[in-house]
Design an enzyme around this catalytic site. Structure first.
Site, PDB file in Angstrom:
ATOM      1  N   ASN A   1       0.980  -1.002  -0.036  1.00 14.83           N
ATOM      2  CA  ASN A   1       0.187   0.286   0.118  1.00 14.83           C
ATOM      3  C   ASN A   1       0.641   0.896   0.020  1.00 14.83           C
ATOM      4  O   ASN A   1       1.338   1.781   0.638  1.00 14.83           O
ATOM      5  CB  ASN A   1      -0.995  -0.060   1.042  1.00 14.83           C
ATOM      6  CG  ASN A   1      -1.818   0.476   1.640  1.00 14.83           C
ATOM      7  OD1 ASN A   1      -1.959   2.044   0.353  1.00 14.83           O
ATOM      8  ND2 ASN A   1      -2.099   1.668   2.731  1.00 14.83           N
TER       9      ASN A   1
ATOM     10  N   LYS B   1       0.027   4.229   0.134  1.00 14.69           N
ATOM     11  CA  LYS B   1      -0.615   5.205   0.600  1.00 14.69           C
ATOM     12  C   LYS B   1       0.127   6.872  -0.181  1.00 14.69           C
ATOM     13  O   LYS B   1      -0.719   6.874  -1.471  1.00 14.69           O
ATOM     14  CB  LYS B   1       0.304   5.815   1.636  1.00 14.69           C
ATOM     15  CG  LYS B   1      -0.262   4.668   2.658  1.00 14.69           C
ATOM     16  CD  LYS B   1       0.325   4.550   3.488  1.00 14.69           C
ATOM     17  CE  LYS B   1       0.035   3.564   4.921  1.00 14.69           C
ATOM     18  NZ  LYS B   1       0.368   3.333   6.096  1.00 14.69           N
TER      19      LYS B   1
ATOM     20  N   HIS C   1      -9.317   1.077   5.359  1.00 11.82           N
ATOM     21  CA  HIS C   1      -7.952   1.307   5.667  1.00 11.82           C
ATOM     22  C   HIS C   1      -8.365   2.071   6.893  1.00 11.82           C
ATOM     23  O   HIS C   1      -9.238   2.628   7.041  1.00 11.82           O
ATOM     24  CB  HIS C   1      -6.827   1.837   5.326  1.00 11.82           C
ATOM     25  CG  HIS C   1      -5.591   1.180   5.554  1.00 11.82           C
ATOM     26  ND1 HIS C   1      -5.257   2.499   5.958  1.00 11.82           N
ATOM     27  CD2 HIS C   1      -4.604   0.977   5.273  1.00 11.82           C
ATOM     28  CE1 HIS C   1      -3.752   2.463   6.761  1.00 11.82           C
ATOM     29  NE2 HIS C   1      -3.430   1.450   5.927  1.00 11.82           N
TER      30      HIS C   1
ATOM     31  N   GLU D   1      -6.595   4.165   7.491  1.00 13.78           N
ATOM     32  CA  GLU D   1      -6.113   6.342   7.649  1.00 13.78           C
ATOM     33  C   GLU D   1      -7.364   6.331   7.192  1.00 13.78           C
ATOM     34  O   GLU D   1      -7.826   7.742   7.635  1.00 13.78           O
ATOM     35  CB  GLU D   1      -5.117   6.229   6.551  1.00 13.78           C
ATOM     36  CG  GLU D   1      -3.794   5.998   7.962  1.00 13.78           C
ATOM     37  CD  GLU D   1      -2.342   5.662   6.665  1.00 13.78           C
ATOM     38  OE1 GLU D   1      -1.609   5.080   7.363  1.00 13.78           O
ATOM     39  OE2 GLU D   1      -2.940   5.283   5.463  1.00 13.78           O
TER      40      GLU D   1
ATOM     41  N   GLU E   1      -5.147  -4.887  10.408  1.00 12.04           N
ATOM     42  CA  GLU E   1      -3.907  -3.837  11.084  1.00 12.04           C
ATOM     43  C   GLU E   1      -4.106  -3.637  12.248  1.00 12.04           C
ATOM     44  O   GLU E   1      -5.484  -2.904  12.120  1.00 12.04           O
ATOM     45  CB  GLU E   1      -4.096  -2.910   9.872  1.00 12.04           C
ATOM     46  CG  GLU E   1      -3.914  -3.894   8.640  1.00 12.04           C
ATOM     47  CD  GLU E   1      -3.305  -2.415   7.319  1.00 12.04           C
ATOM     48  OE1 GLU E   1      -2.449  -2.352   6.885  1.00 12.04           O
ATOM     49  OE2 GLU E   1      -4.262  -1.551   7.699  1.00 12.04           O
TER      50      GLU E   1
ATOM     51  N   GLY F   1       2.618   1.725  10.490  1.00  8.64           N
ATOM     52  CA  GLY F   1       3.990   3.489  10.983  1.00  8.64           C
ATOM     53  C   GLY F   1       4.482   3.731  12.432  1.00  8.64           C
ATOM     54  O   GLY F   1       5.109   4.848  11.652  1.00  8.64           O
TER      55      GLY F   1
ATOM     56  N   SER G   1       3.775  -2.208  10.276  1.00  8.81           N
ATOM     57  CA  SER G   1       4.863  -2.171  10.424  1.00  8.81           C
ATOM     58  C   SER G   1       5.687  -3.490   9.780  1.00  8.81           C
ATOM     59  O   SER G   1       6.711  -4.099  10.790  1.00  8.81           O
ATOM     60  CB  SER G   1       5.126  -2.347  11.926  1.00  8.81           C
ATOM     61  OG  SER G   1       5.211  -0.852  12.566  1.00  8.81           O
TER      62      SER G   1
END
Length: 251
Positions: free
Chosen positions: A9, A11, A96, A98, A168, A174, A213
């Site tokens: 991904n 992003k 996702h 985010e 996730e 991250g 991660s």
């Protein structure tokens, strides 16, 4: 036997020119993945989708990072399924963390998107996972169960074998903080159990990815878990060297 899947991904990273260069460099790597029964691909930004699709190996999965559930209309800034299909795409990441955090991506909205994608014979990659506060409060399974049940309830069972679910933990994306392999396996098995109650035997065909991660150094441990069928990878998928390292360490 579920095939391993490695999906990057990107992003909001890479110009179209950089994406094109990555796609050209990846051809031998995608062939190596194919020879070892691993599916491999990336999810670029909307503006780089065509550059990657036109310059990558035909065996490389090219996924969009989002899509609207309506075919057209007054939805400024959105992209529709027919627009993606015109580019030859059939994979889309949905829900996702985010997008859930910054763009009000709810379980109900994810459901509508997956319903539309499956109706168009496309592959949704449905992301689920808990925040740090929810993890510390012991609410992981409660949160994930609701995400799975609301997102998948009522979907066409005849098409659900193509679905991919990605677990996730938000607190691990991250941040450099990694969920242990024990946590990854426990939650991914729980997801499969919830899907089995909801969907029946098709749950055993659905691939479940771990994301958070993931790096070349730890991917082998995660994919050794019986209910982890692959990885959804962020930063480690941006450079061809680390992308290759991810593949090499699961073969």
């Amino acid at each position: 036997m579920r095939r391993k899947l490695l999906l990057g991904n990107w992003k909001m990273n890479k110009l179209a020119s950089e994406a094109k260069e990555f796609a050209l460099q990846s051809k031998a790597l995608i062939q190596k993945a194919k020879e070892n029964n691993v599916d491999m691909g990336v999810a670029p930004t909307y503006l780089s989708l065509q550059a990657v699709k036109e310059n990558a190996s035909k065996d490389m999965i090219v996924a969009a990072q989002n899509v609207h559930f309506k075919e057209s209309g007054a939805f400024t800034g959105e992209v529709s399924i027919p627009m993606l299909k015109e580019l030859g795409l059939d994979w889309v990441i949905i829900g996702h963390s985010e997008r859930r955090t910054y763009d009000n991506e709810t379980n109900e909205k994810c459901h509508l998107k997956m319903e539309a994608l499956l109706a168009n014979d496309m592959v949704p990659v449905y992301c689920v996972g808990e925040t740090l506060a929810q993890f510390e409060a012991g609410q992981t399974k409660e949160v994930v169960k609701e995400q799975v049940e609301v997102g998948l309830r009522g979907l066409d069972l005849s098409k659900l074998s193509r679905l991919v679910v990605a677990y996730e933990p938000v607190w691990s994306i991250g941040t450099g903080k990694n969920a242990s392999t024990e946590i990854a396996q426990d939650v991914c098995k729980f997801i499969r159990d919830v899907m089995r109650e909801l969907l029946g035997d098709v749950a055993d065909e659905i691939r479940i990815l771990y994301g958070g991660s993931v790096k070349p150094e730890n991917i082998r441990a995660y994919l050794s878990c019986p209910d982890v069928d692959g990885a959804l990878v962020g930063g480690a998928s941006l450079k061809i060297e680390s992308y290759e390292g991810l593949l090499n360490n699961i073969l």
